[in-house]
Structure formats: C-alpha cells, structure tokens
Design an enzyme around this catalytic site. Structure first.
Site, mmCIF file in Angstrom:
data_model
loop_
_atom_site.group_PDB
_atom_site.id
_atom_site.type_symbol
_atom_site.label_atom_id
_atom_site.label_comp_id
_atom_site.label_asym_id
_atom_site.label_seq_id
_atom_site.Cartn_x
_atom_site.Cartn_y
_atom_site.Cartn_z
ATOM 1 N N THR A 151 0.884 -1.391 0.010
ATOM 2 C CA THR A 151 0.128 -0.348 -0.020
ATOM 3 C C THR A 151 0.938 1.269 -0.034
ATOM 4 O O THR A 151 1.624 0.901 0.351
ATOM 5 C CB THR A 151 -1.021 -0.038 0.915
ATOM 6 O OG1 THR A 151 -1.296 -0.965 1.554
ATOM 7 C CG2 THR A 151 -1.233 1.626 1.688
ATOM 8 N N THR A 202 1.676 0.116 5.947
ATOM 9 C CA THR A 202 1.172 -0.865 5.090
ATOM 10 C C THR A 202 1.390 -2.096 5.718
ATOM 11 O O THR A 202 2.400 -2.426 6.352
ATOM 12 C CB THR A 202 2.222 -1.106 3.763
ATOM 13 O OG1 THR A 202 2.666 -1.563 2.863
ATOM 14 C CG2 THR A 202 3.869 -0.806 4.425
HETATM 15 N N1 GLY Z 1 -2.859 -1.946 4.413
HETATM 16 C C1 GLY Z 1 -3.615 -2.701 2.952
HETATM 17 C C2 GLY Z 1 -4.588 -4.027 3.331
HETATM 18 O O1 GLY Z 1 -4.348 -4.689 3.393
HETATM 19 O O2 GLY Z 1 -5.225 -3.423 2.230
#
Ligand code: GLY
Length: 320
Positions: A151, A202
């Site tokens: 992310t 993330t």
């Molecule tokens: N960290 C992003 C997700 O788990 O979608």
C-alpha cells in the site's frame, strides 16, 4: 520546515514532485494528492491504482483515504471500481460534514456525480498475474493472498505547519469481493493531527486494524516521543502482542513525521523501503535492515538496487 514521507520506493517520483511544490510554499493537501496520484497512475505498481491486482473475481477494487490534520476532516473510499484516482475522491469526501466513508456502488455513484475520471483499472499485465496465480494455486494448492502487496501511505507537512495523510491501495491480491483493509480506516491505515504529526501503514490490514497502529504512533508522539521511537515502540509492542495472543503477526510497516519535519519508520519485515524528503534532505529512498541482534537500521538505497527495482517491476511477464 516542510517534509513528506511515504511507504515504499514507488513513491519516489511523486515525492520529488511534492518537493518542488512544497519548496514554493505549496500546501500539504495538494502535495500529498499529487504524490498519491502519481503512484495510482503508474501501471507497473501492482498494488495501487491502475494496474493494481484484482480480487478473486478478477475485479480491481480500490481503497483510499485522505485526512486533513488541521480540521481532522477524513474522507475514505472502500472497494471502489473503475475510477482512476480514488485518493481524489477521498479528498473530496473529506470536505463534507457527513457521508465521509463510502464503499462500493455508493462511492462510485458519488464519484460519477462529481465528475471524477472513470477508467478500467484492470490491465493486461494484472490479468496475467491473476491467471498465473490460479495456475500456481492449482499446482501447490495453497492460496496466499498477501504476497506481492504494498500500500502507498504518506504523511506531509507544509511550510505553514499544516499536515495531511493519505493512502491508496488495491488491497490483497485475490481478496474476497467487498473486502476492505486498513488503508481507508482512520487510526489504522493513517492518522494525522497538525498539532502533533501523522503516521501511515502498509501491511496486512486485518492485523494493522487490530491495533490502530497509526493512531498509536501519533498518540506516542503527542506524549513527546520522537517519530522514530514512536514507530519502533508501536510496531514492536503490537507485533509482540499479536505473537503472544495469536501465535503470529502479519506484516506491518509504519512511517511517521511530526510537525517539526522529524520522521521515523519501523517494520516487522525484511525488505521494506520508504521514501522521504524534507526542506533539509533531498528525496531519498531508504531500505530497512536488521543487524545480527535484530536491531533495525536504515541505508539509502544504492543505484543498483534502484535500477533492479524498476527493471523487475517492468520486466515482461510470461503467462504460465
Ligand atoms: N494494507 C492494505 C490492505 O491490507 O489492504
């Protein structure tokens, strides 16, 4: 003082654009949206925006968020399909008094009503990844949705002292339709307060959300902790907590910046990278490493590493 910090190397180009904006007294809202859009638009990043990897029905569903650290306004979209820049839709949503977090068709209807660009976000390359994963899964009979996922999450400070945070992601590859991760969830994927600072995450959303880790870092900074110590404490404590209670902890990497432009990062995985620039430091990508005692340290990425990164992202993909 101004500055911006982002998860992963993929933000570097956008961070350089933001540097130019912030240097000319650009504001933190415009700067952060510019960087996230640059990542969303680049088709070779397979976990954000155009080219993001699809869910198990081969549909690209995107999550994004935007937070204004002056007003604490938050706007979020979850599981939105067929729009080019979810972060811009999230920013627009943050300007309303209510209806700030929209998902699926509701988010798409809002985006349509406000004239946001429609786009088929599923690329030919993403279709090959999908096909190959199906083949590999049949061969190994194990579906691991997490692999290949990153992310983009950011915190930005402008020279007027205003701060913003924003995220964008296609979420887990092969996720169930409708699955929403931590990225659009305030306090988990992001949080920012211009009186203190901000943080963004993330990693495995399902675990990041169990600890509201971004908020925890901002809380620690509010108590006076430097962003680096706040990130290390929040990630280590929560990683330990998860391992003790559940026997394992998902991947978790956090970045933070305070309202003085001091920054920090902590992770529980090998191979994490982040990009940062401040008024005093040119845009730089750092790699996070661990010494033999498990202590985390950073190294600026070498030219070889940077070249290899881009070459591997853009290399032709063979259909199995
Ligand atoms: N960290 C992003 C997700 O788990 O979608």
């Amino acid at each position: 003082m101004y500055g911006i910090i982002a998860t992963w190397r993929m933000a570097l180009k956008g961070i350089s654009q933001a540097d130019a904006l912030l240097k000319k007294n650009g504001n933190a809202k415009v700067a952060i949206e510019t960087v996230i859009k640059a990542v969303e638009d680049f088709e070779f990043y397979k976990s954000v925006g155009y080219g993001g990897l699809p869910n198990e029905d081969m549909e690209v569903e995107l999550d994004a968020a935007f937070m204004d650290g002056d007003t604490l306004d938050v706007g979020c979209v979850g599981a939105i399909k067929d729009y080019a820049n979810p972060v811009s839709i999230a920013r627009k949503l943050s300007t309303y008094p209510v209806n700030n977090f929209l998902v699926g068709q509701g988010a798409e209807k809002f985006a349509h009503r406000h004239g946001f660009e429609r786009k088929n976000m599923l690329t030919e390359r993403a279709k090959i990844h999908y096909h190959n994963r199906i083949v590999e899964t049949t061969e190994n009979s194990e579906l691991k949705p997490y692999s290949g996922h990153d992310t983009v999450g950011m915190v930005c400070l402008d020279s007027f002292g205003s701060m913003t945070s924003a995220t964008s992601t296609s979420g887990l590859f092969m996720k169930h339709p409708g699955r929403v991760g931590d990225s659009p969830v305030s306090g988990s994927g992001f949080y920012v307060d211009s009186k203190v600072g901000g943080a963004s995450a993330t990693g495995l959303g399902e675990d990041v959300m169990k600890g509201c880790v971004s908020y925890e870092i901002v809380r620690l900074m509010k108590e006076g902790m430097h962003p680096q110590l706040a990130c290390e404490k929040a990630v280590k404590d929560f990683d330990t907590e998860l391992r003790q209670r559940r026997g394992k902890a998902g991947d978790m990497s956090l970045i933070a910046m305070n309202n003085k432009g001091e920054w920090g990062c902590a992770t529980n995985i090998e191979g994490f990278s982040f990009a940062v620039c401040t008024e005093k430091e040119k845009p730089t990508v750092y790699l996070v490493k661990f010494d033999e005692k498990g202590k985390q340290y950073f190294e600026p990425a070498s030219k070889e590493w940077m070249d290899h990164y881009m070459a591997s992202r853009t290399a032709p993909l063979i259909r199995k």
